[in-house]
Design a protein around this motif. Structure first.
Motif, PDB file in Angstrom:
ATOM      1  N   PHE A 282      -0.608  12.966   3.130  1.00 51.82           N
ATOM      2  CA  PHE A 282      -0.213  12.724   4.568  1.00 51.82           C
ATOM      3  C   PHE A 282      -0.507  11.265   4.870  1.00 51.82           C
ATOM      4  CE2 PHE A 282      -0.897  13.954   9.338  1.00 51.82           C
ATOM      5  CZ  PHE A 282       0.257  13.208   9.817  1.00 51.82           C
ATOM      6  N   ILE A 283       0.189  10.236   5.042  1.00 52.62           N
ATOM      7  CA  ILE A 283      -0.144   8.876   5.395  1.00 52.62           C
ATOM      8  C   ILE A 283       0.091   8.787   6.783  1.00 52.62           C
ATOM      9  CG2 ILE A 283       0.630   6.539   4.936  1.00 52.62           C
ATOM     10  CD1 ILE A 283       2.038   7.361   2.417  1.00 52.62           C
ATOM     11  N   VAL A 284      -0.878   8.330   7.350  1.00 48.18           N
ATOM     12  CA  VAL A 284      -1.125   8.096   8.676  1.00 48.18           C
ATOM     13  C   VAL A 284      -1.001   6.449   8.654  1.00 48.18           C
ATOM     14  CG1 VAL A 284      -2.409   8.097  10.906  1.00 48.18           C
ATOM     15  CG2 VAL A 284      -2.440  10.130   9.412  1.00 48.18           C
TER      16      VAL A 284
ATOM     17  N   VAL B 131       0.688  -1.031  -0.055  1.00 53.69           N
ATOM     18  CA  VAL B 131      -0.195  -0.130  -0.033  1.00 53.69           C
ATOM     19  C   VAL B 131       1.030   1.261  -0.188  1.00 53.69           C
ATOM     20  CG1 VAL B 131      -1.662   1.318   1.464  1.00 53.69           C
ATOM     21  CG2 VAL B 131      -1.942  -0.968   1.059  1.00 53.69           C
ATOM     22  N   PHE B 132       1.962   1.118   0.749  1.00 53.00           N
ATOM     23  CA  PHE B 132       2.921   2.478   0.835  1.00 53.00           C
ATOM     24  C   PHE B 132       3.578   2.569  -0.486  1.00 53.00           C
ATOM     25  CE2 PHE B 132       3.383   0.905   5.547  1.00 53.00           C
ATOM     26  CZ  PHE B 132       2.620   1.806   5.709  1.00 53.00           C
ATOM     27  N   ASP B 133       3.954   1.500  -1.206  1.00 55.62           N
ATOM     28  CA  ASP B 133       4.498   1.579  -2.632  1.00 55.62           C
ATOM     29  C   ASP B 133       3.706   2.126  -3.600  1.00 55.62           C
ATOM     30  OD1 ASP B 133       6.833   0.689  -4.128  1.00 55.62           O
ATOM     31  OD2 ASP B 133       5.310  -0.408  -5.107  1.00 55.62           O
ATOM     32  N   ASN B 134       2.457   1.730  -3.582  1.00 52.56           N
ATOM     33  CA  ASN B 134       1.380   2.362  -4.548  1.00 52.56           C
ATOM     34  C   ASN B 134       1.295   3.742  -4.193  1.00 52.56           C
ATOM     35  OD1 ASN B 134      -0.066   1.009  -6.831  1.00 52.56           O
ATOM     36  ND2 ASN B 134      -1.799   1.596  -5.679  1.00 52.56           N
ATOM     37  N   ILE B 135       1.045   4.143  -3.024  1.00 56.73           N
ATOM     38  CA  ILE B 135       0.774   5.482  -2.771  1.00 56.73           C
ATOM     39  C   ILE B 135       2.092   6.353  -3.064  1.00 56.73           C
ATOM     40  CG2 ILE B 135       0.533   7.363  -0.882  1.00 56.73           C
ATOM     41  CD1 ILE B 135      -0.966   5.196   0.724  1.00 56.73           C
TER      42      ILE B 135
ATOM     43  N   GLY C  64      10.992   1.028   8.824  1.00 61.17           N
ATOM     44  CA  GLY C  64      11.957   0.942   7.558  1.00 61.17           C
ATOM     45  C   GLY C  64      11.338   0.968   6.359  1.00 61.17           C
ATOM     46  N   ILE C  65      10.164   0.485   6.162  1.00 59.54           N
ATOM     47  CA  ILE C  65       9.601   0.354   4.719  1.00 59.54           C
ATOM     48  C   ILE C  65       9.600   1.743   3.872  1.00 59.54           C
ATOM     49  CG2 ILE C  65       7.155   0.636   4.921  1.00 59.54           C
ATOM     50  CD1 ILE C  65       8.870  -2.247   3.238  1.00 59.54           C
ATOM     51  N   TYR C  66       9.236   2.902   4.610  1.00 60.47           N
ATOM     52  CA  TYR C  66       9.000   4.192   3.930  1.00 60.47           C
ATOM     53  C   TYR C  66      10.270   4.503   3.244  1.00 60.47           C
ATOM     54  CZ  TYR C  66       6.093   4.391   8.019  1.00 60.47           C
ATOM     55  OH  TYR C  66       5.395   3.805   9.353  1.00 60.47           O
TER      56      TYR C  66
END
Ligand SMILES: Cc1ncc(COP(=O)(O)O)c(C=O)c1O
Length: 366
Positions: free
Chosen positions: A188-190, A94-98, A117-119
């Motif tokens: 802004f990702i929460v 999901v982070f990757d796609n965003i 660490g994924i961000y």
């Protein structure tokens, strides 16, 4: 002829595959106790296993777009419908796609460290620039500093990400501070990977009704105990979710996974059992170790606890090494704030937690 290396984009060239060494170790040596990756010690419930069996029979068929599970997630979160929900292969995807939807080479992502660490990994792979804003370490607490986060904003900032609660510090930022950052208008990702341990009452999901730029992410890897299944999701305004969903890899979440996830959401008792167990055990560990002179324990609203034993004079890495000798995998932490006494442990079974307490007590008091 140009060598193949010259064809790689510069931000991918030379980057090694991400391999989590402690997870590799745990699979290679299954007798070791996994207290390092914020997994859930309980296996899937009978209801989830039933769905896995049932939909395993349909593994020859492509999955649909997940309207049933997305509607269920919307309902649980008081949102209008599936148009507010995007599914991912774990929240990592999901982070990757965003990130892929907002970042171009050279654009900036702001994170508040220490954090997951994924961000950083997903930012790097897109040629983005990661800006780390340290949490102040005050009065034996890691605290949020929304002013410092906002001060780090430049015209290149395309994403701000903050976890609620944060990993590894285990604490929540206030709703007012989330709103202040949301006011910037920047995506802004929460990250609410651990929210269920405190209940959805602590979620910032209501912000998405006021702010189109806020996206809340969740996962079934933690309180629901399904890390190996890989299921995560994003919640947001329908225009934003619709646009981000356009970048999804088609059929990114399989049929078995979606239906098993639905079973997990419907198994309210299964979640409650896992949350209650976790929170009881977290209290037990914190109380059992609170009398070690000089030890700083970070009260956690999740399934891990961060320790700073620097004041005892003993390095955290030595603690991690001793734990491993005793069959327990703890998570080492880098030197932070000029201090080398950090380590983190993930709550395990009742027996594992008692073994951990004993190992920590032995290391610091003998
Ligand atoms: C803060 C935070 N967000 C997200 C994740 C990733 O979870 P997933 O398994 O959904 O990719 C983790 C995993 O440790 C985490 O600590």
């Amino acid at each position: 002829m140009k060598p193949i290396q010259d064809y790689f984009v510069p931000w991918v060239k030379g980057i090694p595959m991400y391999i989590s060494s402690h997870i590799e170790l745990a699979w290679q040596e299954p007798e070791l106790h996994r207290m390092m990756s914020n997994e859930n010690p309980m296996p899937p419930s009978a209801k989830v296993m039933e769905a896995i069996q049932q939909y395993g029979q349909k593994a020859n068929r492509y999955p649909d777009q997940g309207l049933v599970i997305r509607s269920k997630i919307a309902e649980i979160n008081g949102l209008d419908g599936p148009e507010n929900v995007m599914l991912g292969n774990g929240s990592s995807e999901v982070f990757d796609n965003i990130f892929r939807c907002f970042l171009q080479t050279g654009d900036e992502v702001i994170q508040h460290t220490p954090c997951f660490g994924i961000y950083k990994l997903r930012c790097n792979i897109l040629g983005g620039k990661l800006i780390s804003v340290p949490m102040p370490y005050e009065n034996e607490k890691l605290v949020f500093d929304p002013d410092a986060v906002l001060d780090a904003v430049t015209d290149k900032t395309k994403i701000i990400v903050i976890a609620n609660p944060n990993n590894p510090s285990g604490n929540f930022m206030s709703t007012e501070d989330f709103a202040r950052i949301a006011d910037s208008g920047i995506p802004f990702i929460v990250d609410e990977a651990y929210i269920e341990y405190s209940g959805l009452g602590m979620s910032q999901v209501d912000l998405i009704k006021k702010y189109k730029n806020v996206i809340v992410t969740r996962t079934l890897s933690k309180a629901y105990g399904l890390a190996g299944m890989r299921f995560g999701y994003a919640l947001g305004h329908e225009d934003v979710i619709g646009q981000i969903s356009a970048a999804l890899l088609p059929w990114n979440v399989g049929t078995i996974i979606m239906w098993a996830a639905l079973a997990a959401f419907e198994d309210v008792d299964g979640l409650e059992e896992r949350v209650k167990f976790n929170n009881r055990e977290a209290d037990f560990i914190e109380e059992s170790l609170s009398d070690i002179p000089g030890m700083i324990i970070f009260h956690s609203h999740a399934n891990y606890i961060l320790f700073d034993g620097t004041n005892t004079g003993k390095p955290g890495n030595d603690m991690v090494a001793l734990a491993q000798e005793k069959g327990l995998i703890f998570r080492p932490q880098n030197v932070m704030y000029g201090r080398d006494g950090w380590f983190r442990l993930t709550l395990g079974s009742k027996e594992e937690n008692r073994m951990a307490v004993e190992a920590i007590r032995e290391f610091y008091t003998k």
